[in-house]
Design a protein around this motif. Sequence first.
Motif, PDB file in Angstrom:
ATOM      1  N   TRP A 625      31.113  -1.288 -84.312  1.00  0.00           N
ATOM      2  CA  TRP A 625      31.920  -0.132 -83.894  1.00  0.00           C
ATOM      3  C   TRP A 625      33.282  -0.139 -84.574  1.00  0.00           C
ATOM      4  N   PHE A 626      33.895  -1.316 -84.699  1.00  0.00           N
ATOM      5  CA  PHE A 626      35.212  -1.408 -85.329  1.00  0.00           C
ATOM      6  C   PHE A 626      35.156  -0.976 -86.789  1.00  0.00           C
ATOM      7  N   ALA A 627      34.097  -1.364 -87.482  1.00  0.00           N
ATOM      8  CA  ALA A 627      33.956  -0.990 -88.889  1.00  0.00           C
ATOM      9  C   ALA A 627      33.786   0.522 -89.041  1.00  0.00           C
ATOM     10  N   LYS A 628      33.029   1.121 -88.144  1.00  0.00           N
ATOM     11  CA  LYS A 628      32.840   2.573 -88.197  1.00  0.00           C
ATOM     12  C   LYS A 628      34.151   3.303 -87.915  1.00  0.00           C
ATOM     13  N   GLN A 629      34.923   2.788 -86.956  1.00  0.00           N
ATOM     14  CA  GLN A 629      36.222   3.392 -86.666  1.00  0.00           C
ATOM     15  C   GLN A 629      37.165   3.227 -87.861  1.00  0.00           C
ATOM     16  N   ALA A 630      37.110   2.069 -88.519  1.00  0.00           N
ATOM     17  CA  ALA A 630      37.961   1.827 -89.680  1.00  0.00           C
ATOM     18  C   ALA A 630      37.636   2.800 -90.806  1.00  0.00           C
ATOM     19  N   GLU A 631      36.356   3.121 -90.976  1.00  0.00           N
ATOM     20  CA  GLU A 631      35.961   4.073 -92.009  1.00  0.00           C
ATOM     21  C   GLU A 631      36.535   5.462 -91.706  1.00  0.00           C
ATOM     22  N   LEU A 632      36.508   5.868 -90.433  1.00  0.00           N
ATOM     23  CA  LEU A 632      37.080   7.158 -90.049  1.00  0.00           C
ATOM     24  C   LEU A 632      38.587   7.169 -90.269  1.00  0.00           C
ATOM     25  N   VAL A 633      39.246   6.057 -89.979  1.00  0.00           N
ATOM     26  CA  VAL A 633      40.687   5.963 -90.198  1.00  0.00           C
ATOM     27  C   VAL A 633      41.005   6.123 -91.677  1.00  0.00           C
ATOM     28  N   ARG A 634      40.212   5.496 -92.545  1.00  0.00           N
ATOM     29  CA  ARG A 634      40.445   5.615 -93.983  1.00  0.00           C
ATOM     30  C   ARG A 634      40.307   7.067 -94.444  1.00  0.00           C
ATOM     31  N   GLN A 635      39.357   7.799 -93.857  1.00  0.00           N
ATOM     32  CA  GLN A 635      39.207   9.211 -94.204  1.00  0.00           C
ATOM     33  C   GLN A 635      40.470   9.999 -93.854  1.00  0.00           C
ATOM     34  N   VAL A 636      41.021   9.723 -92.682  1.00  0.00           N
ATOM     35  CA  VAL A 636      42.219  10.446 -92.260  1.00  0.00           C
ATOM     36  C   VAL A 636      43.412  10.057 -93.124  1.00  0.00           C
ATOM     37  N   ILE A 637      43.548   8.769 -93.395  1.00  0.00           N
ATOM     38  CA  ILE A 637      44.685   8.297 -94.195  1.00  0.00           C
ATOM     39  C   ILE A 637      44.668   8.944 -95.579  1.00  0.00           C
ATOM     40  N   SER A 638      43.485   9.067 -96.144  1.00  0.00           N
ATOM     41  CA  SER A 638      43.383   9.638 -97.491  1.00  0.00           C
ATOM     42  C   SER A 638      43.785  11.108 -97.533  1.00  0.00           C
ATOM     43  N   SER A 639      43.723  11.791 -96.390  1.00  0.00           N
ATOM     44  CA  SER A 639      44.073  13.215 -96.353  1.00  0.00           C
ATOM     45  C   SER A 639      45.491  13.459 -95.849  1.00  0.00           C
ATOM     46  N   MET A 640      46.218  12.369 -95.535  1.00  0.00           N
ATOM     47  CA  MET A 640      47.569  12.526 -94.997  1.00  0.00           C
ATOM     48  C   MET A 640      48.568  12.943 -96.069  1.00  0.00           C
ATOM     49  N   LEU A 658      42.133  -2.899 -89.041  1.00  0.00           N
ATOM     50  CA  LEU A 658      42.120  -1.816 -88.052  1.00  0.00           C
ATOM     51  C   LEU A 658      43.036  -2.185 -86.890  1.00  0.00           C
ATOM     52  N   SER A 659      44.035  -1.358 -86.649  1.00  0.00           N
ATOM     53  CA  SER A 659      44.959  -1.590 -85.535  1.00  0.00           C
ATOM     54  C   SER A 659      44.390  -0.967 -84.262  1.00  0.00           C
ATOM     55  N   ILE A 660      44.370  -1.773 -83.203  1.00  0.00           N
ATOM     56  CA  ILE A 660      43.863  -1.332 -81.895  1.00  0.00           C
ATOM     57  C   ILE A 660      44.998  -1.468 -80.878  1.00  0.00           C
ATOM     58  N   CYS A 661      45.231  -0.409 -80.112  1.00  0.00           N
ATOM     59  CA  CYS A 661      46.217  -0.477 -79.028  1.00  0.00           C
ATOM     60  C   CYS A 661      45.587   0.105 -77.774  1.00  0.00           C
ATOM     61  N   ASN A 662      45.632  -0.659 -76.690  1.00  0.00           N
ATOM     62  CA  ASN A 662      45.058  -0.172 -75.433  1.00  0.00           C
ATOM     63  C   ASN A 662      45.814   1.037 -74.881  1.00  0.00           C
ATOM     64  N   SER A 663      47.016   1.274 -75.404  1.00  0.00           N
ATOM     65  CA  SER A 663      47.788   2.482 -75.091  1.00  0.00           C
ATOM     66  C   SER A 663      48.020   2.667 -73.600  1.00  0.00           C
ATOM     67  N   VAL A 692      42.328   3.765 -81.130  1.00  0.00           N
ATOM     68  CA  VAL A 692      42.495   3.646 -82.575  1.00  0.00           C
ATOM     69  C   VAL A 692      43.453   4.716 -83.094  1.00  0.00           C
ATOM     70  N   ALA A 693      43.343   5.917 -82.541  1.00  0.00           N
ATOM     71  CA  ALA A 693      44.165   7.029 -83.024  1.00  0.00           C
ATOM     72  C   ALA A 693      45.648   6.824 -82.733  1.00  0.00           C
ATOM     73  N   ILE A 694      45.985   6.351 -81.531  1.00  0.00           N
ATOM     74  CA  ILE A 694      47.392   6.221 -81.151  1.00  0.00           C
ATOM     75  C   ILE A 694      48.143   5.246 -82.070  1.00  0.00           C
ATOM     76  N   PRO A 695      47.648   4.015 -82.312  1.00  0.00           N
ATOM     77  CA  PRO A 695      48.389   3.145 -83.242  1.00  0.00           C
ATOM     78  C   PRO A 695      48.436   3.704 -84.660  1.00  0.00           C
ATOM     79  N   MET A 696      47.371   4.384 -85.095  1.00  0.00           N
ATOM     80  CA  MET A 696      47.392   5.001 -86.417  1.00  0.00           C
ATOM     81  C   MET A 696      48.499   6.060 -86.494  1.00  0.00           C
ATOM     82  N   PHE A 697      48.602   6.883 -85.459  1.00  0.00           N
ATOM     83  CA  PHE A 697      49.630   7.924 -85.445  1.00  0.00           C
ATOM     84  C   PHE A 697      51.031   7.311 -85.464  1.00  0.00           C
ATOM     85  N   PHE A 698      51.240   6.303 -84.643  1.00  0.00           N
ATOM     86  CA  PHE A 698      52.572   5.701 -84.544  1.00  0.00           C
ATOM     87  C   PHE A 698      52.985   5.060 -85.871  1.00  0.00           C
ATOM     88  N   LEU A 699      52.041   4.362 -86.518  1.00  0.00           N
ATOM     89  CA  LEU A 699      52.364   3.718 -87.789  1.00  0.00           C
ATOM     90  C   LEU A 699      52.585   4.743 -88.893  1.00  0.00           C
TER      91      LEU A 699
END
Length: 764
Positions: A625-640, A658-663, A692-699
Amino acid sequence: MLVQDRSTPKIPKAQNNRTLPTLPSNTRFSEPKNLDFSTWVSENFYRIVAIILLIATVAALFFLRNVGDTAALLCFESQTQQLEKIDFPQINWNSIEPIIDKSTPYANFRSEKWIVVSVSHYPTDSLRNLAKIKGWQVLAVGNSKTPPDWNLKGTIYLSLEQQAKLGFRVVDFLPYDSYVRKTVGYLFAIQHGAKKIFDADDRGDVIDNDIGKHFDVELIGEDARQEVILQYTHENPNRTVVNPYIHFGQRSVWPRGLPLENVGEIEHEEYYTEIFGGKQFIQQGISNGLPDVDSVFYFTRKPGLEAFDIRFDEHAPKVAFPQGIMVPVNSFNTIYHSSAFWGLMLPVSVSTMASDVLRGYWAQRLLWEIGGYVVVYPPTVHRYDRIEAYPFSDEKDLHVNVGRLVKFLVQWRSEKHRLFEKILELSYAMAEERFWTERDVKFTAAWLQDLLAVQYQQPRLMSLELDRQRASIGHGDRKEFVPQKLPSVHLGVEEIGTVNYEIGNLIRWRKNFGNMVLIMFCDGPIERTALEWRLLYGRIFKTVIMLSEQKNLDLAVEEGHLDLLYKHLPSIFNRYTSAEGFLFLRDDTILNYWNLLQADKGKLWITHKVSGSWTSVNTEGKSDWFAKQAELVRQVISSMPVHFQVNYKASVTSDWSLSICNSEVFYIPRNFIADFIDLVNLVGDLDIHHKVAIPMFFLAMDSPQNFDPVFNTMAYNQKPSTNSSSFYSPEAPAIHPWNVSTEQDFIKLIRVMAAGDPLLMELV
């Protein structure tokens, strides 16, 4: 939205009366069919027409949608909406026939001062005392619950049968078993000479049995009190409703009809202004003993089976409310002067305990149109607590709608030139906004016609002060009054000398966080905890938005799914455009708000330095699951956009990390809201988890070295919650985990949090 049941007419099947050909017994095959084209067309004409119409309809729809003819398409698609349209009543104001009392023995009786009560039982001692007040005529209005032999000497009683014979239009709209039948009583009193009406109930004793001692019964003439009245200030344009009980010494009690989001506002006025008396056409009295409180207060503050006996400051001055600020008004301790008689109408399409409160807000808004105002008076009545509470459902129209109603009324404007036309227009607008139904629009029309029929003269309009430029309040115009802080024994706490210090702290916290919105997600049972959370944090923050997997309209809890909760946040941000920031909190984390005063409200706050809350996972070579989430994060980062990418990659140097925050808790200031919304839009339909989304957004929004470190020292434990008082620390900014699922859990939490905020003991 109300939906009428509509039955679809059944189309009878066509009868085929053609006679089938009879085959000879020795014939094996039927006769060959006539293949002539004209014959075939005539036999299938209706089918051909139906097919052509179907093709034409589909083609028309396709054309409209593709050419962008929005108006035509909406017209086509809104046919069902037309069926739900509310009709505006058409009234010929000049052709209303007078209604004269010909059916009761009181046709020739006249009195200027009336007490109107609803009766469902035999006369109470309190009602007997009301009947003894000199100069006032008591009118008792019956309903289907009233004993048939009801009688009280000196009192006029209107049974259901007598009410039906009076000829009033409103009778057709009234329920048989409700106190809102008092509407008939108001008209009867006006018909028989009323100039003042005391709206009362049969379980309250007027203190000293003297109405004139407490209220301003006379506004003009020799007996009128020519005096100035303290008035709440209009300096804060965002304040639209206040709790008057604070002014009279009970800051921890709130009236029925006060929006729950305002319950936590317990600081008193820094200063008042003054206004000349004479136009306080609606006068609301305070009740000792059992004041007018809602079921939330009654059920959460009730000390067992002990009756309430709450006392207010009898020496506090009466207080007025300027245009733009409202106050709850009830139907059992209120005087209406003739200029406000039109405001006595009790709505019939809302829940029982909401009717008089909605009437009060509706009437206050219209009162501004004639230059009038509401004044609240110190204790005028003592009501006895019979320990008979009513269900929460009876107030459902209050807790769901009243906050929105107040904002709507303050913003409402009308171009009509007569008061009754404005009244009907406002009732229609409130039905369109679903505060009540079309039934109350028709009821308003009937009420206004009945008023004219009993010779009531509508007041003249005045210019609306709300639309004028408000003058600044100079120091010479500021009048100070510091309310008493009466003992709150009914809440299980005796106040002592330190209360001034504690109130001072609360005011400081409120000033610091009063324009910050708290968004709280509840995993626990909301029916047991939602109100408690709102009471706890609503004292501090601008408002508390409650989210849960299950929506609950009665408790004003919105639906939100934790896995993708960040996608719901922009809609809340757009709702509170004036808020300076948004603080997110889960219900398994406790916020010690008194330790957040030093945090920079212009920076991001999050738990990036809290081990266990924020972690990094290496996903290289993995397929989980973490690897799949990391792949989605890379897609978003590439379009930022470049500034987001630069920030993110400066903090996360590996594509496989992959940064994880329980938020559990984080804060977004106003200056980062646009960035957050842009990032949510970049995620789009991708199934990136909230953690996954919250730490990505903050960073992506800022460098971690710029985050405020306020949550770095929070008390954090990865083990399940034990709610141990030894784990809780009043010095920490937040505590995780802490479980609250019952009222007993909440009480335990309040007791430990009282180490940082002693006034919390008033909530238990």
